[in-house]
Design an enzyme around this catalytic site. Structure first.
Site, PDB file in Angstrom:
ATOM      1  N   ASP A 132       0.852  -1.184   0.000  1.00  0.00           N
ATOM      2  CA  ASP A 132       0.000   0.000   0.000  1.00  0.00           C
ATOM      3  C   ASP A 132       0.886   1.231   0.000  1.00  0.00           C
ATOM      4  O   ASP A 132       2.053   1.172   0.404  1.00  0.00           O
ATOM      5  CB  ASP A 132      -0.917   0.018   1.227  1.00  0.00           C
ATOM      6  N   SER A 133       0.332   2.340  -0.431  1.00  0.00           N
ATOM      7  CA  SER A 133       1.081   3.594  -0.422  1.00  0.00           C
ATOM      8  C   SER A 133       1.330   4.068   1.005  1.00  0.00           C
ATOM      9  O   SER A 133       2.215   4.891   1.235  1.00  0.00           O
ATOM     10  CB  SER A 133       0.321   4.671  -1.203  1.00  0.00           C
ATOM     11  N   GLY A 187      -2.961   9.384  -3.952  1.00  0.00           N
ATOM     12  CA  GLY A 187      -4.265   9.742  -4.515  1.00  0.00           C
ATOM     13  C   GLY A 187      -4.275  10.857  -5.536  1.00  0.00           C
ATOM     14  O   GLY A 187      -5.099  10.850  -6.461  1.00  0.00           O
ATOM     15  N   CYS A 202      -4.302  -1.220  -2.170  1.00  0.00           N
ATOM     16  CA  CYS A 202      -4.372   0.235  -2.365  1.00  0.00           C
ATOM     17  C   CYS A 202      -5.237   0.462  -3.597  1.00  0.00           C
ATOM     18  O   CYS A 202      -4.925  -0.037  -4.679  1.00  0.00           O
ATOM     19  CB  CYS A 202      -2.969   0.792  -2.581  1.00  0.00           C
ATOM     20  N   GLU A 222      -5.545   9.851   9.368  1.00  0.00           N
ATOM     21  CA  GLU A 222      -4.103   9.807   9.630  1.00  0.00           C
ATOM     22  C   GLU A 222      -3.680  10.778  10.730  1.00  0.00           C
ATOM     23  O   GLU A 222      -2.575  10.660  11.256  1.00  0.00           O
ATOM     24  CB  GLU A 222      -3.328  10.035   8.335  1.00  0.00           C
ATOM     25  N   CYS A 231     -11.579   3.158  -0.577  1.00  0.00           N
ATOM     26  CA  CYS A 231     -10.269   3.513  -0.036  1.00  0.00           C
ATOM     27  C   CYS A 231     -10.085   2.699   1.231  1.00  0.00           C
ATOM     28  O   CYS A 231     -11.015   2.613   2.051  1.00  0.00           O
ATOM     29  CB  CYS A 231     -10.182   5.009   0.265  1.00  0.00           C
ATOM     30  N   THR A 232      -8.929   2.102   1.386  1.00  0.00           N
ATOM     31  CA  THR A 232      -8.728   1.188   2.519  1.00  0.00           C
ATOM     32  C   THR A 232      -8.602   1.909   3.859  1.00  0.00           C
ATOM     33  O   THR A 232      -8.584   1.262   4.903  1.00  0.00           O
ATOM     34  CB  THR A 232      -7.493   0.299   2.281  1.00  0.00           C
ATOM     35  N   HIS A 233      -8.520   3.233   3.848  1.00  0.00           N
ATOM     36  CA  HIS A 233      -8.571   3.995   5.099  1.00  0.00           C
ATOM     37  C   HIS A 233     -10.008   4.045   5.649  1.00  0.00           C
ATOM     38  O   HIS A 233     -10.209   4.084   6.865  1.00  0.00           O
ATOM     39  CB  HIS A 233      -8.127   5.443   4.875  1.00  0.00           C
TER      40      HIS A 233
END
Length: 272
Positions: free
Chosen positions: A8-9, A41, A71, A156, A190-192
């Site tokens: 992932d980024s 992104g 991602c 984040e 989005c995985t967040h």
């Protein structure tokens, strides 16, 4: 034999890894977050392809015969090129999989109205990957996309459970639902975003299903390995988990606990 690579980024892919480990605990895993160059992104296709390919090659060098791009942006902007143009030259027996296709394969079996909302980053939305993939499997399904640029910074900065996040969660949900009153399924592209699930459900009207990718990708990977014993036989099974970041491991470990749900001890990796 080697581990499964998860790329992932940044941190979001840890929500996917968490579900994969829960579903397939017997395998070894290496997680690599390209935090030094995150976020992906808002970057262009060529840049994302270059960064993603470098990290995939690093995971190959570490013995991973299979890499999951956990991602959405990398899956949208780099996966196809890597699969079709790069792999035949650099590692023809290895495989790279993404997170968009498994999710797209599920959507049409869940929506009753045939209208689906996609909440994602600017990069994923602009790539049109979700509408294109969903159209392949379910031509009758209509998709509505919305970029949610404030959600990742909230998460984040560990503000995703604060009252201050309420405005931005409600704002984007109201906007996507204004696109069509028929939307009955929302994809968190989005995985967040699973970390906002509690607030998302708080501000959504009843009758709308929210799809988070972790469990979907985990089930898809299990199915893939069942269908490809030639790959499954190349995977090591010592239940080892290793974590790497291209940035500061101390910062990574602190943030990773939020996404992974457990403490981790990472090492720094240089991409070149």
């Amino acid at each position: 034999m080697g581990p499964i690579g998860i790329f992932d980024s940044g941190y979001g892919g840890l929500t996917v890894l968490r579900e994969i480990v829960a579903e397939l605990p017997q395998y070894d895993y290496i997680y690599l977050g390209d935090n030094a160059r995150a976020p992906y992104g808002n970057r262009g296709f060529d840049t994302i392809h270059t960064y993603t390919l470098e990290c995939v090659q690093k995971l190959f060098e570490m013995g991973c015969p299979l890499v999951i791009l956990a991602c959405n942006t990398a899956s949208a902007k780099a996966l196809r090129t890597i699969q079709q143009k790069d792999l035949p030259h650099i590692a023809p027996d290895n495989r790279v999989l993404g997170v968009i296709r498994p999710t797209s394969e599920m959507v049409g079996t869940i929506t009753q109205t045939g209208e689906v909302g996609i909440l994602a980053t600017n990069g994923t939305v602009s790539s049109e990957s979700y509408p294109l993939e969903i159209q392949k499997f379910f031509p009758h399904v209509k998709t509505h996309q919305l970029a949610c640029p404030m959600w990742v910074p909230l998460i984040e900065n560990n503000e995703h459970e604060s009252e201050g996040a309420d405005y931005f969660v409600k704002e984007y949900l109201d906007r996507i639902l204004l696109a069509s009153p028929g939307i009955d399924t929302l994809v968190l592209g989005c995985t967040h975003y699973p970390l906002l699930m509690k607030k998302i459900k708080q501000f959504l009207p009843g009758g709308i299903t929210v799809l988070s990718q972790g469990k979907i990708v985990a089930h898809s990977l299990k199915d893939y390995l069942n269908r490809h014993p030639e790959m499954e036989s190349r995977l090591s099974k010592q239940q080892q988990r290793s974590f790497y970041t291209t940035d500061d491991p101390v910062i990574f470990d602190k943030m990773a606990e939020i996404f992974y749900g457990k403490t981790v001890a990472s090492s720094k990796m240089l991409t070149k």
